[in-house]
Design a protein around this motif. Structure first.
Motif, PDB file in Angstrom:
ATOM      1  N   LYS A   5     157.473  78.386  19.499  1.00 11.98           N
ATOM      2  CA  LYS A   5     158.523  77.474  19.941  1.00 11.98           C
ATOM      3  C   LYS A   5     159.586  78.278  20.662  1.00 11.98           C
ATOM      4  CE  LYS A   5     157.554  73.703  17.240  1.00 11.98           C
ATOM      5  NZ  LYS A   5     157.717  72.341  17.513  1.00 11.98           N
ATOM      6  N   ARG A   6     160.002  77.764  21.795  1.00  9.78           N
ATOM      7  CA  ARG A   6     161.070  78.415  22.554  1.00  9.78           C
ATOM      8  C   ARG A   6     162.395  77.761  22.209  1.00  9.78           C
ATOM      9  NH1 ARG A   6     158.603  79.159  28.615  1.00  9.78           N
ATOM     10  NH2 ARG A   6     156.547  79.814  27.954  1.00  9.78           N
ATOM     11  N   ASN A   7     163.457  78.549  22.322  1.00  8.66           N
ATOM     12  CA  ASN A   7     164.766  77.963  22.113  1.00  8.66           C
ATOM     13  C   ASN A   7     165.283  77.398  23.440  1.00  8.66           C
ATOM     14  OD1 ASN A   7     165.977  80.109  23.569  1.00  8.66           O
ATOM     15  ND2 ASN A   7     166.119  81.337  21.701  1.00  8.66           N
ATOM     16  N   ILE A   8     166.347  76.657  23.374  1.00  7.88           N
ATOM     17  CA  ILE A   8     166.871  75.962  24.560  1.00  7.88           C
ATOM     18  C   ILE A   8     167.219  76.924  25.704  1.00  7.88           C
ATOM     19  CG2 ILE A   8     168.708  74.443  25.432  1.00  7.88           C
ATOM     20  CD1 ILE A   8     166.635  73.024  23.662  1.00  7.88           C
ATOM     21  N   PRO A   9     167.891  78.038  25.455  1.00  8.51           N
ATOM     22  CA  PRO A   9     168.171  78.947  26.571  1.00  8.51           C
ATOM     23  C   PRO A   9     166.899  79.481  27.243  1.00  8.51           C
ATOM     24  CG  PRO A   9     169.617  79.448  24.742  1.00  8.51           C
ATOM     25  CD  PRO A   9     168.613  78.455  24.246  1.00  8.51           C
ATOM     26  N   GLU A  10     165.861  79.736  26.440  1.00  8.83           N
ATOM     27  CA  GLU A  10     164.602  80.210  27.023  1.00  8.83           C
ATOM     28  C   GLU A  10     163.954  79.127  27.888  1.00  8.83           C
ATOM     29  OE1 GLU A  10     163.186  83.370  23.572  1.00  8.83           O
ATOM     30  OE2 GLU A  10     162.586  81.271  23.401  1.00  8.83           O
ATOM     31  N   ILE A  11     163.993  77.898  27.423  1.00 11.46           N
ATOM     32  CA  ILE A  11     163.443  76.788  28.211  1.00 11.46           C
ATOM     33  C   ILE A  11     164.236  76.602  29.490  1.00 11.46           C
ATOM     34  CG2 ILE A  11     163.097  74.279  28.228  1.00 11.46           C
ATOM     35  CD1 ILE A  11     162.575  74.525  25.177  1.00 11.46           C
ATOM     36  N   ARG A  12     165.547  76.673  29.382  1.00 15.19           N
ATOM     37  CA  ARG A  12     166.410  76.531  30.556  1.00 15.19           C
ATOM     38  C   ARG A  12     166.084  77.613  31.591  1.00 15.19           C
ATOM     39  NH1 ARG A  12     171.212  76.147  27.942  1.00 15.19           N
ATOM     40  NH2 ARG A  12     171.348  78.397  27.827  1.00 15.19           N
ATOM     41  N   ASN A  13     165.939  78.857  31.136  1.00 15.88           N
ATOM     42  CA  ASN A  13     165.622  79.953  32.056  1.00 15.88           C
ATOM     43  C   ASN A  13     164.238  79.778  32.686  1.00 15.88           C
ATOM     44  OD1 ASN A  13     168.083  81.201  31.598  1.00 15.88           O
ATOM     45  ND2 ASN A  13     167.282  82.497  29.959  1.00 15.88           N
TER      46      ASN A  13
END
Length: 92
Positions: A5-13
């Motif tokens: 699972k990725r966190n929100i900042p990783e998904i945003r990037n």
């Protein structure tokens, strides 16, 4: 990738990387929406602070009214039921 699972900042990037790679600019806009809103603020504390003196008053009141529920005692003293429990268990 189901286990990772990725966190929100990783998904945003990653969305921004894909937008740059593909030229799909809408992904930049979607990435920009992945931020939390500023906190609106907390509600003002409306219950009384549980002081040792208030705790003693609560204990006396409960001794005089042993059939009352803690929530009723809490309303009487403008505290939450957890504070009543603390008073009754001599945690204050």
């Amino acid at each position: 990738m189901a286990g990772n699972k990725r966190n929100i900042p990783e998904i945003r990037n990653r969305l921004r990387e894909i937008a740059d790679e593909t030229g799909f600019e809408e992904l930049h806009s979607l990435a920009d929406e992945l931020y939390r809103n500023s906190p609106v603020g907390r509600a003002a504390n409306s219950s009384a602070t549980l002081t040792p003196e208030l705790a003693e008053e609560i204990r006396k009141y409960v001794a005089e009214h042993p059939t009352l529920h803690q929530r009723d005692v809490a309303q009487e003293f403008n505290v939450n039921p957890g504070r009543v429990s603390e008073a009754l268990n001599h945690l204050v």
